[in-house]
Design a protein around this motif. Structure first.
Motif, short mmCIF file in Angstrom:
data_model
loop_
_atom_site.label_atom_id
_atom_site.label_comp_id
_atom_site.label_asym_id
_atom_site.label_seq_id
_atom_site.Cartn_x
_atom_site.Cartn_y
_atom_site.Cartn_z
N VAL A 142 0.84 -1.21 0.00
CA VAL A 142 0.00 0.00 0.00
C VAL A 142 0.87 1.25 0.00
O VAL A 142 0.65 2.19 -0.79
CB VAL A 142 -0.96 0.00 1.22
N VAL A 143 1.87 1.27 0.87
CA VAL A 143 2.76 2.43 0.94
C VAL A 143 3.53 2.60 -0.37
O VAL A 143 3.73 3.71 -0.85
CB VAL A 143 3.73 2.29 2.14
N GLY A 144 3.93 1.47 -0.95
CA GLY A 144 4.67 1.53 -2.21
C GLY A 144 3.84 2.16 -3.33
O GLY A 144 4.33 3.02 -4.06
N VAL A 145 2.58 1.74 -3.41
CA VAL A 145 1.70 2.31 -4.45
C VAL A 145 1.50 3.80 -4.19
O VAL A 145 1.57 4.63 -5.12
CB VAL A 145 0.35 1.56 -4.49
N MET A 146 1.27 4.14 -2.92
CA MET A 146 1.10 5.56 -2.59
C MET A 146 2.34 6.37 -2.93
O MET A 146 2.26 7.49 -3.43
CB MET A 146 0.77 5.73 -1.10
N ALA A 147 3.50 5.77 -2.67
CA ALA A 147 4.76 6.48 -2.93
C ALA A 147 4.93 6.75 -4.42
O ALA A 147 5.33 7.85 -4.82
CB ALA A 147 5.94 5.67 -2.40
N VAL A 148 4.62 5.75 -5.24
CA VAL A 148 4.78 5.93 -6.69
C VAL A 148 3.83 7.03 -7.19
O VAL A 148 4.23 7.89 -7.98
CB VAL A 148 4.52 4.59 -7.43
N ILE A 149 2.59 7.01 -6.71
CA ILE A 149 1.63 8.04 -7.12
C ILE A 149 2.10 9.42 -6.65
O ILE A 149 2.10 10.40 -7.40
CB ILE A 149 0.22 7.74 -6.55
N ALA B 15 6.80 3.95 -13.91
CA ALA B 15 7.08 2.52 -14.05
C ALA B 15 8.42 2.18 -13.41
O ALA B 15 8.56 1.16 -12.70
CB ALA B 15 7.08 2.13 -15.54
N SER B 16 9.41 3.04 -13.63
CA SER B 16 10.73 2.84 -13.04
C SER B 16 10.66 2.85 -11.51
O SER B 16 11.23 1.99 -10.84
CB SER B 16 11.68 3.94 -13.54
N LEU B 17 9.92 3.82 -10.96
CA LEU B 17 9.77 3.89 -9.50
C LEU B 17 9.03 2.67 -8.97
O LEU B 17 9.36 2.14 -7.90
CB LEU B 17 9.03 5.17 -9.11
N ALA B 18 8.02 2.22 -9.73
CA ALA B 18 7.26 1.04 -9.29
C ALA B 18 8.17 -0.19 -9.22
O ALA B 18 8.05 -1.01 -8.29
CB ALA B 18 6.10 0.78 -10.25
N LEU B 19 9.09 -0.31 -10.16
CA LEU B 19 10.02 -1.45 -10.14
C LEU B 19 10.96 -1.38 -8.93
O LEU B 19 11.26 -2.39 -8.29
CB LEU B 19 10.84 -1.47 -11.44
N ILE B 20 11.43 -0.16 -8.64
CA ILE B 20 12.29 0.03 -7.46
C ILE B 20 11.54 -0.37 -6.19
O ILE B 20 12.06 -1.07 -5.31
CB ILE B 20 12.71 1.53 -7.36
N VAL B 21 10.29 0.11 -6.10
CA VAL B 21 9.47 -0.19 -4.92
C VAL B 21 9.24 -1.71 -4.82
O VAL B 21 9.35 -2.29 -3.74
CB VAL B 21 8.12 0.57 -5.00
#
Lengths: 206, 129
Positions: A142-149, B15-21
């Motif tokens: 959840v935090v990861g998705v929020m961070a990307v957004i 997309a790049s950030l999502a991969l890192i995460v």
């Protein structure tokens, strides 16, 4: 605070802007807030260094509460209000709100996540042996998705709105578009904060 | 409002950030057990490639307002290096070492560079040339 008259050429938004708007003078990054940010980050470093339960819990809970409340309030209360304001009111409100958000959100997020990780390490809740490990991993997602957004859409829109407003002749259509992006993404992260509530209360219940 | 056609820098950046995460979650979810670094390295490498691709494609845009881009991106870089440094500090404080530390540190580097790129791009795209 000084006000600057802004010509609104290049855009027609809503019922049409007036010929000139009063725009408060502002700093994109409010320098007065930087010492406060430095103090908060100093507290975070100290909290992680001493590795005691109370400071870590304080930083994580206070930071997390601030993050959650700001997201929800911005997305679901202030957002719709801003959308219904007149153009001059919207411009004035935005120039007062957005610079503060430039400092507040990254600070609050950093404190919450760093203190939370340290707290989880101390309590052992980040380890696979923890009986609610699945819930912890869900919180990462959840935090990861929020961070990307937030990092990909929200923060750039925040800065871009402020830079546009600083121009001698800001384009209101650009500001309108970026503000919509800011409010919608704040609303989306606000919705995800509800999932955070569910996960964190489940973890606290043990 | 007329808007110049630009490459999908924001989408590729996200997309790049999502991969890192995803790589970070993969490693964190297996602590303290031994974990294969392969998937995390693959995610990091793909993310870094997307960053390089983003910069390369952007560099080919004719008349892109680089001055405005760097004006904004450099300060954002300072801010995100500080944030990445805080996260790195938390890793080191918890005695993270070896392969996972290297992968996570490089992930932070990609993060600390790509976010300022996205901020600089979003600002510069609306700069009248």
């Amino acid at each position: 605070m000084a006000h600057v008259a802004v010509s609104t050429s290049g855009a027609a938004v809503g019922d049409g802007p007036p010929a000139a708007l009063e725009r408060p003078d502002f700093q994109i990054v409010p320098r007065a807030g930087l010492p406060i940010v430095a103090v908060v980050l100093g507290l975070l470093i100290a909290g992680i260094a001493v590795d005691k339960l109370w400071p870590l819990e304080f930083l994580h809970v206070v930071g997390g509460a601030a993050w959650t409340v700001i997201d929800l309030f911005l997305g679901f209360v202030l957002g719709p209000i801003i959308g219904r304001l007149s153009i001059p009111a919207r411009v004035e409100f935005t120039t007062r709100l957005m610079p503060k958000m430039v400092l507040i959100m990254p600070t609050v997020v950093t404190v919450t996540l760093a203190a939370g990780w340290q707290l989880g390490t101390k309590l052992g809740t980040v380890q696979t042996s923890y009986h609610l490990h699945g819930w912890v991993v869900a919180s990462y997602i959840v935090v990861g998705v929020m961070a990307v957004i937030a990092l990909g859409l929200l923060e750039p829109a925040n800065i871009a709105v402020l830079v546009e407003m600083k121009k001698p002749r800001p384009n209101l259509e650009v500001i309108e578009r970026l503000m919509k992006r800011f409010i919608y993404t704040a609303g989306a992260t606000g919705l995800m904060q509800v999932a955070t509530f569910v996960i964190m209360t489940r973890l606290a219940a043990g | 409002m007329s808007e110049r056609r630009l490459p999908p820098v924001t989408q590729v950046g996200m997309a790049s950030l999502a991969l890192i995460v995803a790589g970070g979650i993969y490693l964190s979810a297996h602590l303290p057990n031994h974990v294969s670094l392969g998937p995390a390295i693959a995610l990091l490498a793909t993310s870094a490639l997307l960053l390089a691709g983003n910069l390369a494609v952007l560099a080919r845009v004719h008349g892109f307002p680089w001055r405005r881009f760097f004006e904004i991106a450099r300060w954002a870089l300072v801010a995100y290096v500080i944030i990445a440094g805080m996260i790195e500090y938390a890793f080191l404080r918890n005695h993270l070492s070896g392969g996972p530390l290297v992968v996570l540190t490089l992930s932070l580097v990609v993060f600390a560079v790509h976010v300022p790129v996205l901020i600089g791009f979003t600002v510069a795209r609306y700069q009248e040339s």
